[in-house]
Write a protein that holds these residues in place. Sequence first.
Motif, PDB file in Angstrom:
ATOM      1  N   ILE A  72      -6.442   3.155  10.431  1.00  0.00           N
ATOM      2  CA  ILE A  72      -4.979   3.064   9.915  1.00  0.00           C
ATOM      3  C   ILE A  72      -4.253   2.615  11.164  1.00  0.00           C
ATOM      4  O   ILE A  72      -4.572   2.642  12.225  1.00  0.00           O
ATOM      5  CB  ILE A  72      -4.569   4.550   9.988  1.00  0.00           C
ATOM      6  N   VAL A  73      -3.016   1.886  10.811  1.00  0.00           N
ATOM      7  CA  VAL A  73      -2.187   1.280  11.875  1.00  0.00           C
ATOM      8  C   VAL A  73      -1.060   2.098  11.851  1.00  0.00           C
ATOM      9  O   VAL A  73      -0.442   2.500  10.886  1.00  0.00           O
ATOM     10  CB  VAL A  73      -1.635  -0.327  11.235  1.00  0.00           C
ATOM     11  N   VAL A  74      -0.820   2.721  12.898  1.00  0.00           N
ATOM     12  CA  VAL A  74       0.383   3.695  13.350  1.00  0.00           C
ATOM     13  C   VAL A  74       1.641   2.826  14.233  1.00  0.00           C
ATOM     14  O   VAL A  74       1.387   1.835  14.928  1.00  0.00           O
ATOM     15  CB  VAL A  74       0.032   4.814  14.144  1.00  0.00           C
ATOM     16  N   LYS A  75       2.681   2.693  13.454  1.00  0.00           N
ATOM     17  CA  LYS A  75       3.936   1.773  13.892  1.00  0.00           C
ATOM     18  C   LYS A  75       4.950   2.659  14.348  1.00  0.00           C
ATOM     19  O   LYS A  75       5.597   3.703  13.349  1.00  0.00           O
ATOM     20  CB  LYS A  75       4.342   0.572  12.959  1.00  0.00           C
ATOM     21  N   VAL A  76       5.894   2.287  15.062  1.00  0.00           N
ATOM     22  CA  VAL A  76       7.285   2.659  15.373  1.00  0.00           C
ATOM     23  C   VAL A  76       8.092   2.369  14.187  1.00  0.00           C
ATOM     24  O   VAL A  76       7.990   1.051  13.893  1.00  0.00           O
ATOM     25  CB  VAL A  76       7.718   2.428  16.878  1.00  0.00           C
ATOM     26  N   ASN A  77       8.717   3.276  13.520  1.00  0.00           N
ATOM     27  CA  ASN A  77       9.466   2.879  12.246  1.00  0.00           C
ATOM     28  C   ASN A  77      10.792   1.962  12.858  1.00  0.00           C
ATOM     29  O   ASN A  77      10.942   0.926  11.800  1.00  0.00           O
ATOM     30  CB  ASN A  77       9.934   4.008  11.606  1.00  0.00           C
ATOM     31  N   ARG A 130     -11.410   8.243   2.996  1.00  0.00           N
ATOM     32  CA  ARG A 130     -11.449   6.706   2.861  1.00  0.00           C
ATOM     33  C   ARG A 130     -12.441   6.510   1.796  1.00  0.00           C
ATOM     34  O   ARG A 130     -12.377   5.373   1.175  1.00  0.00           O
ATOM     35  CB  ARG A 130     -11.823   5.990   4.114  1.00  0.00           C
ATOM     36  N   GLU A 131     -13.522   7.325   1.563  1.00  0.00           N
ATOM     37  CA  GLU A 131     -14.568   7.018   0.604  1.00  0.00           C
ATOM     38  C   GLU A 131     -14.070   7.223  -0.878  1.00  0.00           C
ATOM     39  O   GLU A 131     -14.733   6.383  -1.681  1.00  0.00           O
ATOM     40  CB  GLU A 131     -15.809   7.853   0.866  1.00  0.00           C
ATOM     41  N   CYS A 152       0.849  -1.101  -0.122  1.00  0.00           N
ATOM     42  CA  CYS A 152      -0.099   0.025   0.104  1.00  0.00           C
ATOM     43  C   CYS A 152       0.830   1.214   0.210  1.00  0.00           C
ATOM     44  O   CYS A 152       1.637   1.443   0.768  1.00  0.00           O
ATOM     45  CB  CYS A 152      -0.926  -0.111   1.117  1.00  0.00           C
ATOM     46  N   GLY A 153       0.758   2.241  -1.016  1.00  0.00           N
ATOM     47  CA  GLY A 153       1.580   3.278  -1.201  1.00  0.00           C
ATOM     48  C   GLY A 153       1.194   4.330  -0.381  1.00  0.00           C
ATOM     49  O   GLY A 153       1.529   5.527  -0.624  1.00  0.00           O
ATOM     50  N   LYS A 154       0.217   4.485   0.464  1.00  0.00           N
ATOM     51  CA  LYS A 154      -0.402   5.629   1.134  1.00  0.00           C
ATOM     52  C   LYS A 154       0.145   5.847   2.483  1.00  0.00           C
ATOM     53  O   LYS A 154      -0.406   6.296   3.486  1.00  0.00           O
ATOM     54  CB  LYS A 154      -2.011   4.931   1.549  1.00  0.00           C
TER      55      LYS A 154
END
Length: 178
Positions: free
Chosen positions: A66-71, A56-57, A33-35
């Motif tokens: 959305i999943v937020v992750k530590v990079n 989102r629509e 996913c490029g978003k």
Amino acid sequence: SMFFYQIDEGSIGEVKAQEEALKKLKFLGLKVCGKYAKFTSIEDVVKFCEKWHKLREEMPYEIDGIVVKVNDFTAQQQMGFTAKAPRFAIDYKFPAVQVSSKILDIVLQVGRTGAVTPVAVMTPTFVAGSTVSRATLHNEDEINKKDIRIGDSVIIQKAVDVIHEVVSVLKDLRTGSE
């Protein structure tokens, strides 16, 4: 069709961060996913979530958050896991999409464990990516609490974008025949 987000730890090699892993997956020809985006402040993360709540629509597929992750993978390993989830990632769920429908009937459904659940049979209505014609009413207490009647116009949603449920009754639309 699917997106890839993770590389098995034994395959990581020199990859040291989530963003690098996504780039490597894409390089290997896997769909990513490029978003995604990388931020240095929580304020920017919040803005990103708010932006995608509005957009989102426009997506060609359904998303419920959305999943937020530590990079950084080293930081991820240091943060570890709880019994149920990683401490380095959290999901931001969008509010459920709500639409109106009409209850045509209430039937009893016997589940695999033998539990009996009342189910609203409704006018087929499109909500969050699919047409819904049945929704759980949970139990008799819930029906009484919400004052749900056959013939009612109701607001429905997919709880966590999965389980169809009746949220409320539009009592001002009652005709007296319910």
